[in-house]
Scaffold this motif. Structure first.
Motif, PDB file in Angstrom:
ATOM      1  N   GLY A   1     -31.185   3.831  -6.287  1.00  0.00           N
ATOM      2  CA  GLY A   1     -30.209   3.589  -5.244  1.00  0.00           C
ATOM      3  C   GLY A   1     -30.330   4.643  -4.161  1.00  0.00           C
ATOM      4  O   GLY A   1     -31.428   5.038  -3.771  1.00  0.00           O
ATOM      5  N   VAL A   2     -29.185   5.146  -3.653  1.00  0.00           N
ATOM      6  CA  VAL A   2     -29.174   6.180  -2.622  1.00  0.00           C
ATOM      7  C   VAL A   2     -29.362   7.535  -3.307  1.00  0.00           C
ATOM      8  O   VAL A   2     -28.555   7.924  -4.152  1.00  0.00           O
ATOM      9  N   LEU A   3     -30.427   8.224  -2.959  1.00  0.00           N
ATOM     10  CA  LEU A   3     -30.786   9.478  -3.627  1.00  0.00           C
ATOM     11  C   LEU A   3     -30.948  10.600  -2.615  1.00  0.00           C
ATOM     12  O   LEU A   3     -31.162  10.361  -1.415  1.00  0.00           O
ATOM     13  N   SER A   4     -30.860  11.835  -3.105  1.00  0.00           N
ATOM     14  CA  SER A   4     -31.105  13.007  -2.255  1.00  0.00           C
ATOM     15  C   SER A   4     -31.765  14.098  -3.080  1.00  0.00           C
ATOM     16  O   SER A   4     -31.468  14.259  -4.256  1.00  0.00           O
ATOM     17  N   TYR A   5     -32.681  14.831  -2.451  1.00  0.00           N
ATOM     18  CA  TYR A   5     -33.430  15.913  -3.096  1.00  0.00           C
ATOM     19  C   TYR A   5     -33.340  17.150  -2.202  1.00  0.00           C
ATOM     20  O   TYR A   5     -33.667  17.094  -1.011  1.00  0.00           O
ATOM     21  N   GLU A   6     -32.916  18.262  -2.772  1.00  0.00           N
ATOM     22  CA  GLU A   6     -32.653  19.474  -1.978  1.00  0.00           C
ATOM     23  C   GLU A   6     -33.753  20.515  -2.178  1.00  0.00           C
ATOM     24  O   GLU A   6     -34.321  20.648  -3.259  1.00  0.00           O
ATOM     25  N   THR A   7     -34.024  21.264  -1.110  1.00  0.00           N
ATOM     26  CA  THR A   7     -34.917  22.412  -1.163  1.00  0.00           C
ATOM     27  C   THR A   7     -34.214  23.582  -0.486  1.00  0.00           C
ATOM     28  O   THR A   7     -33.901  23.526   0.703  1.00  0.00           O
ATOM     29  N   ASP A   8     -33.942  24.620  -1.266  1.00  0.00           N
ATOM     30  CA  ASP A   8     -33.193  25.772  -0.771  1.00  0.00           C
ATOM     31  C   ASP A   8     -34.167  26.872  -0.354  1.00  0.00           C
ATOM     32  O   ASP A   8     -35.179  27.102  -1.021  1.00  0.00           O
ATOM     33  N   ASN A   9     -33.862  27.555   0.752  1.00  0.00           N
ATOM     34  CA  ASN A   9     -34.706  28.636   1.251  1.00  0.00           C
ATOM     35  C   ASN A   9     -33.976  29.975   1.156  1.00  0.00           C
ATOM     36  O   ASN A   9     -32.741  30.018   1.154  1.00  0.00           O
ATOM     37  N   GLU A  10     -34.748  31.062   1.113  1.00  0.00           N
ATOM     38  CA  GLU A  10     -34.167  32.391   0.944  1.00  0.00           C
ATOM     39  C   GLU A  10     -33.335  32.811   2.153  1.00  0.00           C
ATOM     40  O   GLU A  10     -32.457  33.671   2.031  1.00  0.00           O
ATOM     41  N   ASP A  11     -33.621  32.248   3.330  1.00  0.00           N
ATOM     42  CA  ASP A  11     -32.885  32.648   4.532  1.00  0.00           C
ATOM     43  C   ASP A  11     -31.556  31.909   4.682  1.00  0.00           C
ATOM     44  O   ASP A  11     -30.899  31.996   5.721  1.00  0.00           O
ATOM     45  N   GLY A  12     -31.142  31.197   3.636  1.00  0.00           N
ATOM     46  CA  GLY A  12     -29.865  30.499   3.663  1.00  0.00           C
ATOM     47  C   GLY A  12     -29.967  29.069   4.144  1.00  0.00           C
ATOM     48  O   GLY A  12     -29.037  28.283   3.956  1.00  0.00           O
ATOM     49  N   SER A  13     -31.083  28.700   4.783  1.00  0.00           N
ATOM     50  CA  SER A  13     -31.255  27.315   5.226  1.00  0.00           C
ATOM     51  C   SER A  13     -31.703  26.454   4.054  1.00  0.00           C
ATOM     52  O   SER A  13     -32.146  26.966   3.022  1.00  0.00           O
ATOM     53  N   PHE A  14     -31.587  25.155   4.213  1.00  0.00           N
ATOM     54  CA  PHE A  14     -32.063  24.243   3.179  1.00  0.00           C
ATOM     55  C   PHE A  14     -32.365  22.897   3.819  1.00  0.00           C
ATOM     56  O   PHE A  14     -31.922  22.603   4.937  1.00  0.00           O
ATOM     57  N   SER A  15     -33.154  22.112   3.148  1.00  0.00           N
ATOM     58  CA  SER A  15     -33.466  20.769   3.623  1.00  0.00           C
ATOM     59  C   SER A  15     -33.107  19.761   2.546  1.00  0.00           C
ATOM     60  O   SER A  15     -33.109  20.085   1.348  1.00  0.00           O
ATOM     61  N   VAL A  16     -32.791  18.558   2.956  1.00  0.00           N
ATOM     62  CA  VAL A  16     -32.435  17.485   2.017  1.00  0.00           C
ATOM     63  C   VAL A  16     -33.231  16.242   2.392  1.00  0.00           C
ATOM     64  O   VAL A  16     -33.247  15.831   3.564  1.00  0.00           O
ATOM     65  N   LEU A  17     -33.910  15.671   1.405  1.00  0.00           N
ATOM     66  CA  LEU A  17     -34.591  14.396   1.584  1.00  0.00           C
ATOM     67  C   LEU A  17     -33.646  13.292   1.132  1.00  0.00           C
ATOM     68  O   LEU A  17     -33.280  13.218  -0.042  1.00  0.00           O
ATOM     69  N   PHE A  18     -33.207  12.452   2.060  1.00  0.00           N
ATOM     70  CA  PHE A  18     -32.374  11.290   1.737  1.00  0.00           C
ATOM     71  C   PHE A  18     -33.282  10.070   1.674  1.00  0.00           C
ATOM     72  O   PHE A  18     -34.091   9.842   2.593  1.00  0.00           O
ATOM     73  N   ARG A  19     -33.153   9.259   0.624  1.00  0.00           N
ATOM     74  CA  ARG A  19     -33.979   8.059   0.530  1.00  0.00           C
ATOM     75  C   ARG A  19     -33.259   7.002  -0.296  1.00  0.00           C
ATOM     76  O   ARG A  19     -32.267   7.291  -0.986  1.00  0.00           O
ATOM     77  N   TYR A  20     -33.793   5.778  -0.198  1.00  0.00           N
ATOM     78  CA  TYR A  20     -33.244   4.669  -0.981  1.00  0.00           C
ATOM     79  C   TYR A  20     -34.327   4.138  -1.897  1.00  0.00           C
ATOM     80  O   TYR A  20     -35.443   3.844  -1.459  1.00  0.00           O
ATOM     81  N   SER A  21     -33.987   4.046  -3.188  1.00  0.00           N
ATOM     82  CA  SER A  21     -34.924   3.525  -4.180  1.00  0.00           C
ATOM     83  C   SER A  21     -34.471   2.123  -4.598  1.00  0.00           C
ATOM     84  O   SER A  21     -33.435   1.974  -5.253  1.00  0.00           O
ATOM     85  N   PRO A  22     -35.223   1.072  -4.214  1.00  0.00           N
ATOM     86  CA  PRO A  22     -34.797  -0.309  -4.510  1.00  0.00           C
ATOM     87  C   PRO A  22     -35.029  -0.667  -5.970  1.00  0.00           C
ATOM     88  O   PRO A  22     -35.843  -0.065  -6.654  1.00  0.00           O
ATOM     89  N   ASN A  23     -34.325  -1.681  -6.425  1.00  0.00           N
ATOM     90  CA  ASN A  23     -34.479  -2.157  -7.797  1.00  0.00           C
ATOM     91  C   ASN A  23     -35.344  -3.410  -7.884  1.00  0.00           C
ATOM     92  O   ASN A  23     -35.812  -3.770  -8.959  1.00  0.00           O
ATOM     93  N   ALA A  24     -35.560  -4.074  -6.773  1.00  0.00           N
ATOM     94  CA  ALA A  24     -36.322  -5.325  -6.811  1.00  0.00           C
ATOM     95  C   ALA A  24     -36.892  -5.607  -5.437  1.00  0.00           C
ATOM     96  O   ALA A  24     -36.469  -5.036  -4.422  1.00  0.00           O
ATOM     97  N   VAL A  25     -37.872  -6.531  -5.403  1.00  0.00           N
ATOM     98  CA  VAL A  25     -38.442  -6.977  -4.137  1.00  0.00           C
ATOM     99  C   VAL A  25     -37.334  -7.629  -3.304  1.00  0.00           C
ATOM    100  O   VAL A  25     -36.531  -8.409  -3.815  1.00  0.00           O
ATOM    101  N   GLY A  26     -37.304  -7.293  -2.041  1.00  0.00           N
ATOM    102  CA  GLY A  26     -36.281  -7.867  -1.181  1.00  0.00           C
ATOM    103  C   GLY A  26     -35.008  -7.048  -1.115  1.00  0.00           C
ATOM    104  O   GLY A  26     -34.089  -7.404  -0.379  1.00  0.00           O
ATOM    105  N   ASP A  27     -34.935  -5.976  -1.913  1.00  0.00           N
ATOM    106  CA  ASP A  27     -33.757  -5.098  -1.866  1.00  0.00           C
ATOM    107  C   ASP A  27     -33.868  -4.237  -0.619  1.00  0.00           C
ATOM    108  O   ASP A  27     -34.579  -3.242  -0.600  1.00  0.00           O
ATOM    109  N   MET A  28     -33.188  -4.636   0.462  1.00  0.00           N
ATOM    110  CA  MET A  28     -33.331  -3.987   1.753  1.00  0.00           C
ATOM    111  C   MET A  28     -32.605  -2.643   1.789  1.00  0.00           C
ATOM    112  O   MET A  28     -31.612  -2.434   1.083  1.00  0.00           O
TER     113      MET A  28
END
Length: 468
Positions: A115-142
């Motif tokens: 479904g709706v997922l997020s993956y975080e990467t934390d940096n030593e300088d206090g900043s961070f990035s987040v990868l937001f993505r959608y993982s479908p369960n079937a063909v046609g799952d928009m």
């Protein structure tokens, strides 16, 4: 556990480049960047390869050409490439690797969320990035549409836009956090709502591990006591709670023939004891004793006592070192002899900044005995550097009853001292070695048999900058 690790060998070794992304993302990215020859080599090694096209099921039997791969990559730029479904990704794995590995990978995947997922990467300088993505369960799952996005204690440079589609390939957002006055970064949170679910995350704070500060010595106090008149007088003094004893001294108040020091040493962690005796000729005297202590109500320092015994001999001598990892701050000596004859102290002083030295001798009447030397050492409990000790010494003139005094090194506060009688004939024997203000005072005398000698006086000091 990242399920990619289970497959990151063999045919998937070149496919999986980023464990922070799904196997489907890695596979699609590999198809977009690998050369046609690399794809064909992977296929020959057993990798099941198929090109995902929007709205079309995967054809695992297709053997596409270089031109077909190029056209597919053009479709990528047009947005006609879709995310692989979980069933399709499992089919690729099943066709490519050993059955046992497939089973382990599937069990791992089943524990993951779609479904709706997020993956975080934390940096030593206090900043961070987040990868937001959608993982479908079937063909046609928009993919879903972002309906709301919020952050706390962080600023997002490129947030997912409300009303925009969350792409299968994902969106990477960058975040920054402000430092507090101590240079720490606070806990940050984010939350994204979409038409097909939500994802939230918490980024833990970054607390700077500032090195501990070297503790300072609050104060040094000298405690004293006077014993009663006796042929073999003794006296002891204790330091009160909240103080740590780091040294001590003694003085025989003699007259007539004289009374001579036999001991000046730490009897316990908070008690200094001293003793003397007349020798062959009756000469009752009193003895005064001093204990030097640091004020340490917070228990910032650890003080330890070590001792060493000499062999039994007429003129014993013994050295004892500061304990490893500690700084020598003081020491003492105790002669063990028969009451009638006995051993008399001739030296108790530091050698350098790590060793305590003691000497004694029988006198006129033979009495081979043991001599014990004591070393008092100290260190900060918080593991910071040892407080360095500075040593000063002065040797006086030769006389029958030599006396000495030596001030603490310049810019230092006295914490201890010692004495060494430089005798060569029958012997000159210690009668005093004790603090007086910011200097150390010593004295000795020959006894019964003339032996003019000199005496060396030692002081131990700590730089005034280490005091509160």
């Amino acid at each position: 556990m990242n399920c990619n690790e289970i497959l990151k060998h063999g045919v998937f070794n070149t496919v999986i480049k980023d464990n922070a992304r799904s196997l489907s993302d890695n596979y699609t990215e590999w198809l977009k960047t690998a050369t046609f020859q690399e794809i064909q080599q992977a296929r020959s090694a057993g990798l099941s390869v198929a090109l995902p096209i929007k709205g079309i099921p995967l054809d695992f039997s297709a053997n596409f050409t270089q031109d077909e791969l190029n056209r597919w990559r053009q479709e990528v730029d047009s947005g006609n490439v879709r995310q692989l479904t979980q069933n399709e990704m499992e089919t690729i794995v099943e066709r490519s690797v050993d059955e046992k590995i497939v089973k382990a990978w599937k069990e791992c995947i089943r524990s993951q969320t779609f479904g709706v997922l997020s993956y975080e990467t934390d940096n030593e300088d206090g900043s961070f990035s987040v990868l937001f993505r959608y993982s479908p369960n079937a063909v046609g799952d928009m993919p879903p549409t972002v309906t709301d996005f919020r952050t706390i204690a962080a600023t997002c440079q490129n947030p997912p836009a409300v009303g925009s589609e969350l792409p299968y390939g994902g969106l990477i957002s960058l975040f920054t956090r402000g430092e507090d006055r101590d240079g720490n970064y606070p806990t940050a949170t984010y939350a994204m709502n979409t038409t097909k679910g939500a994802t939230t995350g918490t980024i833990p704070p970054i607390i700077k591990q500032t090195p501990p500060k070297q503790p300072v010595i609050r104060a040094i106090r000298v405690f004293s006591a006077l014993g009663t008149t006796a042929a073999h007088p003794t006296a002891e003094v204790s330091v009160p709670q909240g103080y740590k004893m780091i040294g001590g001294g003694a003085k025989v108040n003699w007259s007539g023939a004289g009374s001579l020091l036999t001991a000046s040493y730490p009897k316990a962690f908070n008690i200094w004891v001293a003793s003397s005796k007349d020798h062959s000729i009756p000469s009752p005297a009193t003895i005064e004793v001093w204990a030097i202590a640091i004020e340490d109500p917070k228990d910032d320092f650890e003080v330890v006592i070590d001792s060493s015994d000499s062999p039994r001999m007429p003129h014993p001598e013994v050295l004892v070192n500061a304990r490893s990892g500690y700084q020598l701050v003081g020491g003492g000596a105790q002669a063990h002899g028969r009451p009638a004859a006995g051993q008399l102290l001739t030296a108790s002083h530091p050698i350098g900044t790590n060793t305590w030295h003691a000497k004694s001798k029988d006198h006129v009447h033979p009495d081979p005995s043991v001599l014990t030397a004591y070393a008092i050492s100290m260190r900060p409990r918080n593991g910071t550097d040892l407080i360095p000790i500075q040593i000063n010494s002065r040797t006086g003139s030769t006389t029958a009853h030599p006396k000495g005094e030596c001030e603490a090194p310049a810019g230092c506060k006295l914490i201890g001292g010692g004495a060494l009688v430089n005798w060569a004939g029958a012997g000159s024997l210690l009668t005093a070695s004790h603090p007086r203000g910011n200097e150390w005072v010593t004295a000795s005398k020959d006894h019964q048999v003339p032996d003019p000698s000199s005496i060396t006086t030692f002081t131990m000091g700590i730089d005034l900058r280490h005091f509160a």
